[in-house]
Design a protein around this motif. Sequence first.
Motif, mmCIF file in Angstrom:
data_model
loop_
_atom_site.group_PDB
_atom_site.id
_atom_site.type_symbol
_atom_site.label_atom_id
_atom_site.label_comp_id
_atom_site.label_asym_id
_atom_site.label_seq_id
_atom_site.Cartn_x
_atom_site.Cartn_y
_atom_site.Cartn_z
ATOM 1 N N PRO A 203 0.802 -1.231 0.000
ATOM 2 C CA PRO A 203 0.000 0.000 0.000
ATOM 3 C C PRO A 203 0.832 1.277 0.000
ATOM 4 N N SER A 233 -8.141 -3.248 -0.679
ATOM 5 C CA SER A 233 -7.156 -3.219 0.416
ATOM 6 C C SER A 233 -7.745 -2.592 1.676
ATOM 7 N N GLU A 236 -9.827 -5.295 3.279
ATOM 8 C CA GLU A 236 -8.955 -6.333 3.824
ATOM 9 C C GLU A 236 -8.281 -5.860 5.107
ATOM 10 N N GLN A 261 0.795 -1.197 5.905
ATOM 11 C CA GLN A 261 -0.584 -0.730 5.791
ATOM 12 C C GLN A 261 -0.652 0.775 6.027
#
Length: 639
Positions: A203, A233, A236, A261
């Motif tokens: 990310p 994402s 998730e 993240q």
Amino acid sequence: MLAGNIRQLMPSGKPGPVVEALEAMVAGNLGLDTIAARLQQVLTAPFGTVAAVIAGLGEKGIEGEDLQDCAKFLGHKSSRASLEALPPTMLLRLTVAATKSAAVADAALNPVASAAALVLNAFTMDDASKLLLAVAKAKCGTEGSGVKELYQRAAEVIPAKLSELSSPQLIKVVLAVTKVEACRPLLESAAQEAIERVSDIQPAQMMLLMQGLLPLGGNHPALNTIGDNWAASFYEATRLEGLLGPDNITSRRADLEAKGQLSADQLSKLAVAVAPVMPRHKSFWTAFGKRLRELPEDLSDAGLANLKVAFPDGAGPDFEKKEKVLKKAFEKGGGVSKEKRKEEDRERHKDKDRDRDRENRDRSRDRDRDRDRDREKDRHREKDGRDRDRGNGNRLSWEEYDKQKQQEEIERQQRQKEMERQRQTERERLLELERQREKDREVELGRRREARRQMEKEEEERRKAKKAKKKEKKKDKKDKKEKSSDSSDGGVLLTGVVGGRPAQAQASQASKSAAAAVDLDDGPNTVELDIDDAIELDAPVPKRKRKTVVPSAATTAAPNSSLDVCDLDDDVQPGAAKGAQKASDDATKLVNASNPASAEKPASKQADSTKPAGVVCDIDLDGPSAPAAAGKPGEASKT
């Protein structure tokens, strides 16, 4: 000392060793401010060494006119061929130096970029991506003709090698050419390559890639694909944070952010970049709103400022419950950043640890004081005892006191040896016990192996006995079948026409079917035939008997009329076999030939027969026809 030696070499030393010494000083951070001035005096040294010194000074961030004059020497017309002959690694070092020193960038970036364009094919893809990114980040001189030439050459060379780039290298190329119009084809090719790798990029790296691709426009397929990937994402990340339950979401989120993240502030920064270009990407903004709803307390003042830029006065892209989410973020967010709060928490923990250590040290000192006090009391007590002994006339001399101490030491050593001997004896006993247990285990294992082998042997013998028994049983069965086959001639022999087929063929087929349906080894050796009669398989086979059923008077009176043919087990119906005239005549001839006596009987006795008219059949019961049986044509056996 090295600087002093160089000063001594300057007047009379050769340029080559002097420049090498200057390079060593740059590597050791020695006298960096004076190296450029000394380098000007020895520019006639080998060109590669001079370039290495200039690159080293630029990488250290050195500025000044002396360094700028040395850098101009690299771009001089007389040095053009030498500059182009430098290896790609040295050209890359000079380009990176331009990102940290304005003096190097202003004087050397343009000629160095032009030289790199000529040998760009010789660069590895990693070095090529670093070169383009360094040129894009240079402090000045990025508008020169050499830089434009490098970009044009990159647009020709790199697209064919994009598949060889790693994801970080691809991002470097995108960020380097994102604002260069001449490299728009290269940016398009990089965007297509990014679509294929979108699921493999972290990310944090994906945010940089998206920022580099935004000049392509919000309707570009690459940006739409990346936006959908962002939405997935976000969902998730929410799922992973809740795996361990609501009580562990905060710690779980910290671990995931450490692995790449996006944090709350990074999420707000992404919104600032995407909002102007892709305001109507529904899946991205829906997932963004749900993710932001979970992170209001993690936003710092910088994060709130980014949200105000992305959504000025509540405007900007729309998503579900937008006003409520933004209001909650502005109310609960702000203050120090999350990193600063973590740092403060660490400091508080450190203070607690220091206080705990101080308390432990104080308790340790108190215990030491108590121990010293007890020892002092023991010493006083012993002294008082010795004084009492002296007062009672039991005073010991120094020699006796030493002997007493020696005796006590000897006794102590003896006790210690005795204890050691006992421990050794106990260890040996335990070892012997363990060895005995090991032997017992081996004996038990041997016994079990022997029992298993015996069981396997018995099982093998049982299998062999069973196999032999099965083989013998099979042989008996075969013998019985052969015996039955040998005696099958005593079955029913039918002559004549029954059901339009020869009766003998039908009887033979029925005999075979009955024999195939009999299991000679199981159950009683009898077979049910038409439910009423049973045949004993082991009984002796009777002799063949033959009885003849002769036609009635009506049939005799009309020999040319058609004969009615019927099955032995069915009722006789006159006229049922009108199409079998010839077959009936042949059957009659066979009967007359086999039983001449029956052919001579008068028609009156044949007419008295109880059998229906129109049936001519010869029943072979169990053997050859007896003369007595042939003389009684009126007695028909019941089948």
